[in-house]
Design a protein around this motif. Sequence first.
Motif, short mmCIF file in Angstrom:
data_model
loop_
_atom_site.label_atom_id
_atom_site.label_comp_id
_atom_site.label_asym_id
_atom_site.label_seq_id
_atom_site.Cartn_x
_atom_site.Cartn_y
_atom_site.Cartn_z
N GLU A 146 -1.58 -6.07 4.88
CA GLU A 146 -1.19 -6.77 3.53
C GLU A 146 -1.75 -6.02 2.42
O GLU A 146 -2.93 -5.50 2.32
N VAL A 147 -0.96 -5.74 1.53
CA VAL A 147 -1.08 -4.94 0.23
C VAL A 147 -0.65 -5.67 -1.02
O VAL A 147 0.15 -6.58 -0.87
N TRP A 148 -1.55 -5.31 -2.10
CA TRP A 148 -0.99 -5.81 -3.39
C TRP A 148 -0.66 -4.45 -4.26
O TRP A 148 -1.20 -3.99 -5.15
N PHE A 149 0.61 -3.82 -3.95
CA PHE A 149 1.17 -2.57 -4.68
C PHE A 149 1.23 -2.64 -6.00
O PHE A 149 1.05 -1.56 -6.92
N GLN A 150 1.46 -3.92 -6.65
CA GLN A 150 1.68 -3.82 -8.18
C GLN A 150 0.62 -3.50 -8.73
O GLN A 150 0.40 -3.13 -10.02
N ASN A 151 -0.72 -3.85 -8.19
CA ASN A 151 -1.95 -3.37 -8.82
C ASN A 151 -2.00 -1.82 -9.38
O ASN A 151 -2.72 -1.65 -10.31
N ALA A 152 -1.61 -1.22 -8.56
CA ALA A 152 -1.39 0.38 -8.74
C ALA A 152 -0.78 0.62 -10.07
O ALA A 152 -1.01 1.77 -10.69
N ALA A 153 -0.09 -0.31 -10.48
CA ALA A 153 0.61 -0.07 -11.72
C ALA A 153 0.20 -0.93 -12.92
O ALA A 153 -0.18 -0.54 -14.03
N PHE A 154 -0.04 -2.28 -12.78
CA PHE A 154 -0.51 -3.45 -13.66
C PHE A 154 -2.10 -2.82 -14.07
O PHE A 154 -2.11 -3.13 -15.53
N VAL A 155 -2.85 -2.46 -13.54
CA VAL A 155 -4.21 -1.85 -13.91
C VAL A 155 -4.35 -1.17 -15.25
O VAL A 155 -5.11 -1.13 -15.88
N TRP A 156 -3.03 -0.25 -15.21
CA TRP A 156 -3.28 0.77 -16.44
C TRP A 156 -2.64 0.11 -17.73
O TRP A 156 -3.05 0.74 -18.66
N GLY A 197 2.72 -11.62 -5.73
CA GLY A 197 2.21 -11.96 -4.28
C GLY A 197 1.94 -10.56 -3.63
O GLY A 197 2.24 -9.37 -3.97
N SER A 198 1.55 -10.73 -2.50
CA SER A 198 1.26 -9.32 -1.53
C SER A 198 2.26 -9.07 -0.87
O SER A 198 3.56 -9.81 -0.94
N GLN A 199 2.38 -7.88 -0.38
CA GLN A 199 3.60 -7.10 0.47
C GLN A 199 2.86 -6.62 1.68
O GLN A 199 1.63 -6.69 2.13
N ALA A 200 3.68 -6.66 3.04
CA ALA A 200 3.30 -6.19 4.12
C ALA A 200 3.89 -4.70 4.17
O ALA A 200 4.92 -4.33 4.10
N MET A 201 2.78 -3.83 4.37
CA MET A 201 3.18 -2.34 4.20
C MET A 201 3.21 -2.10 5.88
O MET A 201 2.10 -2.20 6.51
N LYS A 202 4.20 -1.58 6.42
CA LYS A 202 4.47 -1.18 7.91
C LYS A 202 4.39 0.24 7.81
O LYS A 202 5.62 0.86 7.70
N VAL A 203 3.50 0.98 8.71
CA VAL A 203 3.60 2.34 9.02
C VAL A 203 3.95 2.45 10.70
O VAL A 203 3.46 1.75 11.22
#
Length: 465
Positions: free
Chosen positions: A208-218, A195-201
């Motif tokens: 709303e982000v899907w940070f796992q994409n940064a890894a799984f795409v490779w 699922g998605s995550q909430a990125m709070k700056v």
Amino acid sequence: MSTATSSRQGGEWLQSWDPENDQTWDKALAWRTLWITTFTLTMCFVAWFLPSAIIPKLNALGYSFSKQELYWMSAMPGLAAGLLRIAWMVLPPIMGTRKMVALTTLLLFFPILGWGVRVQNPSAPYWELMVLAFLAGIGGGAFSGFMPSTSYFFPRRMQGTALGLQAGIGNFGVSLVQLLTPWLIGFSMIGFLGGSQAMKVPGKPSKEVWFQNAAFVWLPLILIGAAWAWTALKSVPVKANVRQQFDIFGNQDTWWMTLIYIMTFGTFSGLSAQFGLLMGNLYGSGNAAIVSGSGAAAKILVPGYAVPDPVSWVFWGPLIGAGARVLFSPLTDRMGGAIWTLVSGLGLIASIVYTIPALTPDTSSAAALQGDFRQFLVGMFLIFLFAGIGNASTFKQMPMIFEKRQAGGVIGWTAAIAAFGPFFFALGIGVMGATLFYWVGVAWAVMCVAITWVRYARKGAPKPG
């Protein structure tokens, strides 16, 4: 290195391989080997520097690590790469190109998978993320096996270009992961894997982000690279056991070139890993705030100051350094490596000195801050440029300075030590502060310029290269 004629016959092992003999050299095989190993080396650099794109955002994803903990975590892939390169440097003669490249590429699957899983829920203990950061160093360790292995396939006159292309394009993996991560996390292209995550700056609305994409795409590309290497590569049988490979340490030029390559690739890799954290710590991470000082730094509000987002800038530095390595490699074949190493050292001295004032931002006004930030960016980009030039020139020098049997080992060893760059940069900046650490960099570059001039670049030098 001399080819082995006894136990390694047929199959993946080439027979009577001599790239210096134009009559028998299989040029097509050499270039095919280069492109396959370059693709897989790019994946190695992606794996190595993936933590540098994730770690600065961990707290925004819900973790609560201190600045020091984040610095140490970002240092771990560099520490691992340096240690693992010492192991990988002896593998090419033992395993052969095919097995070493294919199996190493396959190993990348596991740390990348781990990071993709652990960014989805901020519940992983610190030690587990440190282990994942260490395992990412496998991608950095591979360099000391891939580069010497490729050198077996090319004649000396072409090794500057061949190794420059492989290392330079491989280095693009750093920029690739830092450039694509902000885009990849922005949509649910593989949302079925999590699922998605909430990125709070601070100072900005939750995103709303899907940070796992940064890894799984490779992961598919890694599997493709491993399969391609296993089915298409060949190996050069080389006589060099572990004891024979370590006789490089009796040659003084091994140590001089190690110091010089720390200046070039140590700087490139160290800054690539720390650029985003350094920019955030110096120039802020809120709507109108910057962080100054060290330790428990205080936020200082500066009205009208547009805080830069590090992810918009960090990929440019490694891109410049990798591009310089590719573009200058043919020039080193034509002009020799030593003269360009000299240019690299002098350029690093000037660019580091230019950058140092911007390491203590002027918070008196928004205009002053913006001016310091511009100087910081220009200086950092120049450092990456001259480090990239030196990365190309040193890899031309080593095959010229050392006999063929030793050159691969020296390439592996110098690369191993320089891979500690991310670790020492994180340690140095965290303990000494950025300004003092940069002055240490100036002193190191002055030392390397003197070594290059006396030993390699001047007229009548003992080892012109």
